[in-house]
Design a protein around this motif. Structure first.
Motif, short mmCIF file in Angstrom:
data_model
loop_
_atom_site.label_atom_id
_atom_site.label_comp_id
_atom_site.label_asym_id
_atom_site.label_seq_id
_atom_site.Cartn_x
_atom_site.Cartn_y
_atom_site.Cartn_z
N MET A 1 0.84 -1.19 0.00
CA MET A 1 0.00 0.00 0.00
C MET A 1 0.88 1.25 0.00
O MET A 1 1.83 1.34 0.76
N ARG A 2 0.57 2.18 -0.84
CA ARG A 2 1.36 3.40 -0.94
C ARG A 2 1.04 4.32 0.23
O ARG A 2 -0.12 4.59 0.53
N GLN A 3 2.09 4.78 0.88
CA GLN A 3 1.92 5.63 2.05
C GLN A 3 1.64 7.08 1.64
O GLN A 3 2.09 7.54 0.61
N TYR A 4 0.90 7.78 2.47
CA TYR A 4 0.63 9.20 2.30
C TYR A 4 0.05 9.52 0.92
O TYR A 4 0.46 10.45 0.24
N LYS A 5 -0.95 8.74 0.54
CA LYS A 5 -1.60 8.87 -0.77
C LYS A 5 -2.16 10.28 -0.99
O LYS A 5 -1.96 10.88 -2.06
N GLU A 6 -2.86 10.82 -0.01
CA GLU A 6 -3.47 12.14 -0.17
C GLU A 6 -2.39 13.23 -0.25
O GLU A 6 -2.53 14.18 -1.02
N LEU A 7 -1.34 13.09 0.53
CA LEU A 7 -0.24 14.06 0.46
C LEU A 7 0.41 13.99 -0.92
O LEU A 7 0.70 15.03 -1.53
N ARG A 8 0.63 12.79 -1.43
CA ARG A 8 1.23 12.63 -2.75
C ARG A 8 0.34 13.26 -3.84
O ARG A 8 0.85 13.89 -4.77
N LYS A 9 -0.97 13.10 -3.72
CA LYS A 9 -1.89 13.70 -4.69
C LYS A 9 -1.77 15.23 -4.66
O LYS A 9 -1.75 15.88 -5.70
N LEU A 10 -1.71 15.78 -3.46
CA LEU A 10 -1.59 17.23 -3.32
C LEU A 10 -0.25 17.71 -3.87
O LEU A 10 -0.18 18.74 -4.56
N MET A 11 0.81 16.97 -3.59
CA MET A 11 2.13 17.32 -4.12
C MET A 11 2.10 17.34 -5.64
O MET A 11 2.63 18.25 -6.28
N PHE A 12 1.46 16.34 -6.24
CA PHE A 12 1.36 16.27 -7.69
C PHE A 12 0.57 17.45 -8.25
O PHE A 12 0.97 18.09 -9.22
N ALA A 13 -0.54 17.77 -7.60
CA ALA A 13 -1.40 18.85 -8.07
C ALA A 13 -0.68 20.20 -8.06
O ALA A 13 -0.94 21.05 -8.92
N TYR A 14 0.22 20.40 -7.11
CA TYR A 14 0.93 21.67 -6.99
C TYR A 14 2.38 21.58 -7.45
O TYR A 14 3.16 22.50 -7.22
#
Length: 85
Positions: A1-14
């Motif tokens: 399971m990939r850790q910090y999925k929501e943080l990674r999504k936010l990082m990608f978006a910005y």
């Protein structure tokens, strides 16, 4: 399971990299990498600095409001073998 999925999504978006996170919190990229992989826990001061950074990028939207920090940095659980995300 990939850790910090929501943080990674936010990082990608910005378009924010782990190197950027390291610069924000005045730490090494190795420090950030170990936390992104859930090998070590995040420091609360680092978490709030990261939240402030994202919120300063988009103050009208507040991409990481304090009340949602657990969404981006989920609590870790202790086990007999050590910490698990």
């Amino acid at each position: 399971m990939r850790q910090y999925k929501e943080l990674r999504k936010l990082m990608f978006a910005y378009n924010v990299t782990q190197t950027t996170l390291a610069d924000i919190i005045n730490r090494s990229t190795d420090y950030v990498s170990k936390r992104m992989l859930a090998h070590k826990p995040w420091d609360m001061d680092d978490i709030y600095a990261i939240a402030d950074y994202f919120n300063d990028l988009d103050p009208d939207d507040l991409p990481m409001p304090y009340e949602d920090i657990a969404k981006y940095f989920p609590p870790r659980k202790a086990s007999k073998k050590g910490w698990a995300a």
